[in-house]
Design a protein around this motif. Structure first.
Motif, PDB file in Angstrom:
ATOM      1  N   TRP A  59       1.659  74.157  23.441  1.00  0.00           N
ATOM      2  CA  TRP A  59       1.320  72.700  22.735  1.00  0.00           C
ATOM      3  C   TRP A  59       0.349  73.413  21.008  1.00  0.00           C
ATOM      4  O   TRP A  59       0.956  72.808  20.196  1.00  0.00           O
ATOM      5  N   ALA A  60      -0.159  74.382  21.168  1.00  0.00           N
ATOM      6  CA  ALA A  60      -1.145  74.720  19.682  1.00  0.00           C
ATOM      7  C   ALA A  60      -0.318  76.088  18.890  1.00  0.00           C
ATOM      8  O   ALA A  60      -0.205  75.685  18.522  1.00  0.00           O
ATOM      9  N   GLY A  61       0.357  76.319  20.007  1.00  0.00           N
ATOM     10  CA  GLY A  61       1.372  77.520  18.993  1.00  0.00           C
ATOM     11  C   GLY A  61       2.587  77.121  18.830  1.00  0.00           C
ATOM     12  O   GLY A  61       2.857  77.238  17.195  1.00  0.00           O
ATOM     13  N   PHE A  86       7.286  69.921  27.410  1.00  0.00           N
ATOM     14  CA  PHE A  86       6.083  68.936  26.662  1.00  0.00           C
ATOM     15  C   PHE A  86       5.147  68.499  28.408  1.00  0.00           C
ATOM     16  O   PHE A  86       5.738  67.616  28.870  1.00  0.00           O
ATOM     17  N   THR A  87       4.208  69.055  28.134  1.00  0.00           N
ATOM     18  CA  THR A  87       3.027  69.092  29.658  1.00  0.00           C
ATOM     19  C   THR A  87       2.500  67.391  29.460  1.00  0.00           C
ATOM     20  O   THR A  87       3.206  67.101  31.278  1.00  0.00           O
ATOM     21  N   PRO A  88       2.142  66.891  29.389  1.00  0.00           N
ATOM     22  CA  PRO A  88       2.105  65.280  30.240  1.00  0.00           C
ATOM     23  C   PRO A  88       3.105  64.737  30.818  1.00  0.00           C
ATOM     24  O   PRO A  88       2.924  63.898  31.344  1.00  0.00           O
ATOM     25  N   GLY A 362      -6.288  76.563  21.555  1.00  0.00           N
ATOM     26  CA  GLY A 362      -5.929  75.406  22.723  1.00  0.00           C
ATOM     27  C   GLY A 362      -7.233  76.059  23.651  1.00  0.00           C
ATOM     28  O   GLY A 362      -7.905  76.514  23.799  1.00  0.00           O
ATOM     29  N   ASP A 363      -5.780  75.983  24.784  1.00  0.00           N
ATOM     30  CA  ASP A 363      -6.898  76.652  26.177  1.00  0.00           C
ATOM     31  C   ASP A 363      -7.520  77.628  26.725  1.00  0.00           C
ATOM     32  O   ASP A 363      -8.297  77.756  27.138  1.00  0.00           O
ATOM     33  N   CYS A 364      -6.612  78.682  25.785  1.00  0.00           N
ATOM     34  CA  CYS A 364      -7.198  79.713  25.792  1.00  0.00           C
ATOM     35  C   CYS A 364      -8.650  80.204  25.212  1.00  0.00           C
ATOM     36  O   CYS A 364      -9.558  81.616  25.302  1.00  0.00           O
TER      37      CYS A 364
HETATM   38  P1  FAD Z   1      -0.420  75.853  26.617  1.00  0.00           P
HETATM   39  O1  FAD Z   1       0.485  75.126  26.089  1.00  0.00           O
HETATM   40  O2  FAD Z   1      -0.059  76.059  28.131  1.00  0.00           O
HETATM   41  O3  FAD Z   1       0.575  77.520  26.270  1.00  0.00           O
HETATM   42  C1  FAD Z   1       0.525  78.660  26.311  1.00  0.00           C
HETATM   43  C2  FAD Z   1       1.821  79.359  25.691  1.00  0.00           C
HETATM   44  O4  FAD Z   1       2.005  80.992  25.498  1.00  0.00           O
HETATM   45  C3  FAD Z   1       2.951  79.516  26.843  1.00  0.00           C
HETATM   46  O5  FAD Z   1       4.138  79.061  25.858  1.00  0.00           O
HETATM   47  C4  FAD Z   1       2.998  80.337  27.467  1.00  0.00           C
HETATM   48  O6  FAD Z   1       4.814  80.559  27.701  1.00  0.00           O
HETATM   49  C5  FAD Z   1       2.682  81.480  26.658  1.00  0.00           C
HETATM   50  N1  FAD Z   1       2.048  82.395  27.023  1.00  0.00           N
HETATM   51  C6  FAD Z   1       1.214  82.897  28.065  1.00  0.00           C
HETATM   52  N2  FAD Z   1       1.185  83.852  28.599  1.00  0.00           N
HETATM   53  C7  FAD Z   1       1.046  84.314  27.183  1.00  0.00           C
HETATM   54  C8  FAD Z   1       1.140  86.303  27.337  1.00  0.00           C
HETATM   55  N3  FAD Z   1       1.004  87.020  27.464  1.00  0.00           N
HETATM   56  N4  FAD Z   1       1.634  86.861  25.983  1.00  0.00           N
HETATM   57  C9  FAD Z   1       2.451  85.654  25.321  1.00  0.00           C
HETATM   58  N5  FAD Z   1       2.469  84.190  25.567  1.00  0.00           N
HETATM   59  C10 FAD Z   1       1.495  84.089  26.367  1.00  0.00           C
HETATM   60  N6  FAD Z   1      -2.873  67.612  27.757  1.00  0.00           N
HETATM   61  C11 FAD Z   1      -3.036  66.050  27.395  1.00  0.00           C
HETATM   62  O7  FAD Z   1      -3.970  65.835  26.723  1.00  0.00           O
HETATM   63  N7  FAD Z   1      -2.470  65.040  27.886  1.00  0.00           N
HETATM   64  C12 FAD Z   1      -2.123  64.897  29.237  1.00  0.00           C
HETATM   65  O8  FAD Z   1      -1.164  63.638  29.043  1.00  0.00           O
HETATM   66  C13 FAD Z   1      -1.684  66.061  29.741  1.00  0.00           C
HETATM   67  N8  FAD Z   1      -1.557  66.190  30.932  1.00  0.00           N
HETATM   68  C14 FAD Z   1      -0.877  67.134  31.232  1.00  0.00           C
HETATM   69  C15 FAD Z   1      -0.190  67.604  32.651  1.00  0.00           C
HETATM   70  C16 FAD Z   1       0.016  68.745  33.232  1.00  0.00           C
HETATM   71  C17 FAD Z   1       0.751  68.388  34.676  1.00  0.00           C
HETATM   72  C18 FAD Z   1       0.033  69.529  32.748  1.00  0.00           C
HETATM   73  C19 FAD Z   1      -0.124  71.457  33.494  1.00  0.00           C
HETATM   74  C20 FAD Z   1      -1.389  70.235  31.894  1.00  0.00           C
HETATM   75  C21 FAD Z   1      -1.374  68.828  30.976  1.00  0.00           C
HETATM   76  N9  FAD Z   1      -2.376  68.748  29.893  1.00  0.00           N
HETATM   77  C22 FAD Z   1      -2.382  67.289  28.921  1.00  0.00           C
HETATM   78  C23 FAD Z   1      -3.215  69.433  28.987  1.00  0.00           C
HETATM   79  C24 FAD Z   1      -2.061  69.726  28.403  1.00  0.00           C
HETATM   80  O9  FAD Z   1      -1.060  70.613  28.487  1.00  0.00           O
HETATM   81  C25 FAD Z   1      -2.786  71.453  27.736  1.00  0.00           C
HETATM   82  O10 FAD Z   1      -4.049  71.578  27.641  1.00  0.00           O
HETATM   83  C26 FAD Z   1      -1.816  72.665  26.795  1.00  0.00           C
HETATM   84  O11 FAD Z   1      -0.537  72.603  26.923  1.00  0.00           O
HETATM   85  C27 FAD Z   1      -3.453  73.697  25.966  1.00  0.00           C
HETATM   86  O12 FAD Z   1      -2.041  73.791  24.832  1.00  0.00           O
HETATM   87  P2  FAD Z   1      -1.809  75.801  24.639  1.00  0.00           P
HETATM   88  O13 FAD Z   1      -1.007  75.783  23.871  1.00  0.00           O
HETATM   89  O14 FAD Z   1      -2.993  76.353  24.350  1.00  0.00           O
HETATM   90  O15 FAD Z   1      -0.801  76.150  26.132  1.00  0.00           O
END
Ligand code: FAD
Length: 573
Positions: A59-61, A86-88, A362-364
């Motif tokens: 989502w963030a990237g 699209f995790t949701p 994002g989540d990290c």
């Molecule tokens: P992510 O979306 O998890 O993306 C992380 C990225 O980093 C991925 O592409 C991964 O492959 C990559 N990566 C991992 N490790 C490495 C590495 N070592 N080097 C390089 N790249 C790497 N949020 C809502 O707001 N509404 C919802 O309804 C909702 N429902 C959800 C349902 C489920 C089942 C889940 C699991 C989550 C849900 N969420 C929801 C939460 C939401 O998905 C997360 O908060 C969101 O994905 C966070 O975005 P992000 O970009 O930080 O991480």
């Protein structure tokens, strides 16, 4: 791993290709017998451009990439997943309401639409070296290249958006025996396992006891994901499975275990109460105050609030209890002196604390709210030029503006709580503040503000936050030069002048909790709560509109339509 093996014992390295991205060019090296490296140019990038390395395509990237418009950067995207998910909608994938391919979009498709210099590498970052501005990556383990290719990538700016991993709380047996619901592959695996359970339970050789065990589905965690999966599974069983497996339909049991007192505890109490009642009506066995302590291959053991221990046999367990920091981030945190924290801390501009030109979103990562009192103290001492311990209204006005610009929570607090009269006073005196010289005791004011600190909550780990952070950061990168000349941020707490950018501010647009049976609970801004069928339609509309492309939008809507007409597909492929 490459460095260690190569340096300690070069003969270990049988076939090795190292990609190095340095000095503006992408270069592939291959090993020769004498361990000299033959240089092969894979592509040349414009060395004048600043290199932005983006880790992660979630989502963030993806939001960062979609919103980046400045062609002054050479962007390298590194992620082991060559698609955005699209995790949701993942809970809908677990039961075939929506197909897995309908919720993913290839990264290369997303970046192809951009006219910028963006390159994607399917690799995983395993080390960040902030001192030398390098990231170390290796190709994904599951490719044919078996993870032996490694690359070193130089950056001018690093954007870390690698999300989080599942949190098992080190509970014994969870890794080995439970399903997770984090990635698309997890959802696909759950879908196959659910169907397999029904097929296995239908075999003629089994006893009823064994059939019951196989059809006992346990979900651990009463957060939105666990609740949504339980609701999906219940719908699948009551709408499709009953017709296909009539002989075993009465043996199915769905149990939801939650360690806290209630499920959906981040939602309004009305939603929690409705969801708990609905689950009871639907026959979902909801056990609150039940903490899982161990999972063996056949049984799941829990400790109740009373201290009583119990075990139940199961056919499938889905573990959904929240997230934890990835090992590569833990390593990085040690390196930059963030050892006393659980999550990588950034400031309000999403800059990682303790290093230069590194952003995390994002989540990290999490915005460090604990620093607020230190910052407020710094602001006061700067405003209190004559060291008198008092401020004039004009000075105080500036102080409050400065604090509020950086900390939206403080602004809310000031508006809602006991400080509102000061804010009103300041508002009234606006325009004539120069003449005013009402004195205010700084210590008193600080004391009142210190209460804010305890009320600070970090932002939730949601797609909404991640996507907004991605687009905020892209906007900063788009206007980097413009804001260098005309800074638009608040006054600096320490040092002179203004910050280049406004700090990140999260806008909450509400949250949904689908509860099954075409009913959804929606909590919208202003604590407006709506539960029922109308909210389900709102959920359909919002999730269709939030798709990243027209392709996935059409696929998702057609999956929903197919499900309405034909029911879910129960093949275990
Ligand atoms: P992510 O979306 O998890 O993306 C992380 C990225 O980093 C991925 O592409 C991964 O492959 C990559 N990566 C991992 N490790 C490495 C590495 N070592 N080097 C390089 N790249 C790497 N949020 C809502 O707001 N509404 C919802 O309804 C909702 N429902 C959800 C349902 C489920 C089942 C889940 C699991 C989550 C849900 N969420 C929801 C939460 C939401 O998905 C997360 O908060 C969101 O994905 C966070 O975005 P992000 O970009 O930080 O991480």
């Amino acid at each position: 791993r490459f460095s260690r093996d190569f340096h300690d014992n070069p003969s270990l390295v049988k076939l090795l290709v190292v990609f190095t991205v340095s000095g503006g060019g992408v270069v592939a090296y291959s090993e020769s017998k004498s361990y000299g490296l033959n240089v092969v140019h894979a592509s040349e990038a414009d060395s004048k451009k600043k290199r932005v390395v983006v880790l992660g395509t979630g989502w963030a990237g993806t939001s960062f990439l979609k919103n980046l418009k400045n062609s002054e950067y050479d962007v390298q995207v590194i992620s082991p997943r060559n698609y955005f998910a699209f995790t949701p909608l993942l809970p809908s994938v677990t039961c075939g309401t929506v197909e897995a391919r309908s919720v993913v979009e290839p990264v290369r498709k997303l970046i192809r639409k951009k006219t910028l210099d963006i390159h994607y590498w399917e690799a995983e970052c395993f080390k960040i070296d902030a001192q030398n501005k390098k990231v170390y990556c290796r190709s994904s383990q599951d490719t044919n290249l078996s993870g032996e290719e490694e690359c070193v990538v130089d950056y001018d700016y690093l954007v870390i958006a690698i999300g989080a991993r599942v949190n098992t709380f080190n509970t014994p047996g969870v890794e080995e025996n439970c399903h997770f619901l984090k990635e698309v592959e997890d959802a696909q695996k759950i879908r196959r396992t659910v169907i397999d359970c029904f097929e296995r339970a239908s075999l003629p050789t089994l006893s009823d006891e064994e059939r019951k065990r196989i059809l006992q589905f346990v979900i651990v965690g009463g957060g939105p994901t666990g609740v949504e999966f339980a609701a999906e599974l219940h719908d699948f069983v009551s709408e499709d499975i009953v017709k296909l497996y009539p002989q075993v339909k009465d043996l199915v049991k769905i149990t939801l275990l939650e360690a806290g007192e209630h499920i959906l505890n981040m939602f309004d109490k009305r939603i929690t109460a409705f969801a708990e009642e609905k689950f009871q009506r639907d026959g979902i066995d909801l056990k609150t105050g039940s903490m899982v302590v161990k999972v063996s291959d056949k049984e799941i053991s829990t400790k109740e609030r009373s201290g009583e221990m119990s075990s139940m046999p199961y056919g499938m367990v889905v573990w959904s209890t929240g997230i934890a920091t990835r090992p590569v981030i833990m390593d990085f945190m040690k390196q930059i002196g963030q050892t006393n924290r659980r999550v990588l801390a950034t400031d309000e501009w999403l800059r990682v604390e303790g290093c230069d030109s590194v952003y995390a979103l994002g989540d990290c990562a999490t915005i460090n709210q604990r620093k607020v009192m230190e910052d407020i103290a710094a602001i006061f001492s700067k405003a209190d030029k004559d060291n008198s311990g008092t401020l004039t209204v004009k000075e105080l006005q500036e102080v409050i503006d400065n604090i509020c610009q950086r900390y939206p929570q403080v602004e809310l607090y000031l508006k809602n709580k006991q400080m509102h009269n000061i804010v009103d006073l300041l508002k009234e005196s606006k325009g004539d503040v120069a003449k005013e010289s009402i004195e205010l005791d700084i210590e008193e004011f600080k004391k009142a503000l210190s209460q804010v600190d305890s009320q600070m909550k970090s932002l939730p780990a949601t797609a909404q936050v991640a996507a907004q952070q991605g687009s905020y950061l892209a906007d900063c990168f788009n206007r980097m030069e413009e804001c260098e000349k005309n800074p638009e941020g608040p006054l600096r707490f320490r040092g002179e002048g203004r910050h280049r950018f406004r700090p990140f501010r999260y806008k909450h647009f509400g949250q949904f909790a689908p509860l099954g049976g075409e009913q959804t609970a929606a909590q919208l801004p202003g604590d407006w709560v709506s539960i029922g069928h109308s909210s389900q339609w709102l959920w359909y509309s919002v999730y269709a509109s939030k798709q990243v492309s027209w392709r996935t939008r059409v696929l998702v809507v057609s999956d929903w339509t197919k499900r309405f007409i034909f029911g879910r597909d129960s093949s275990s492929i």
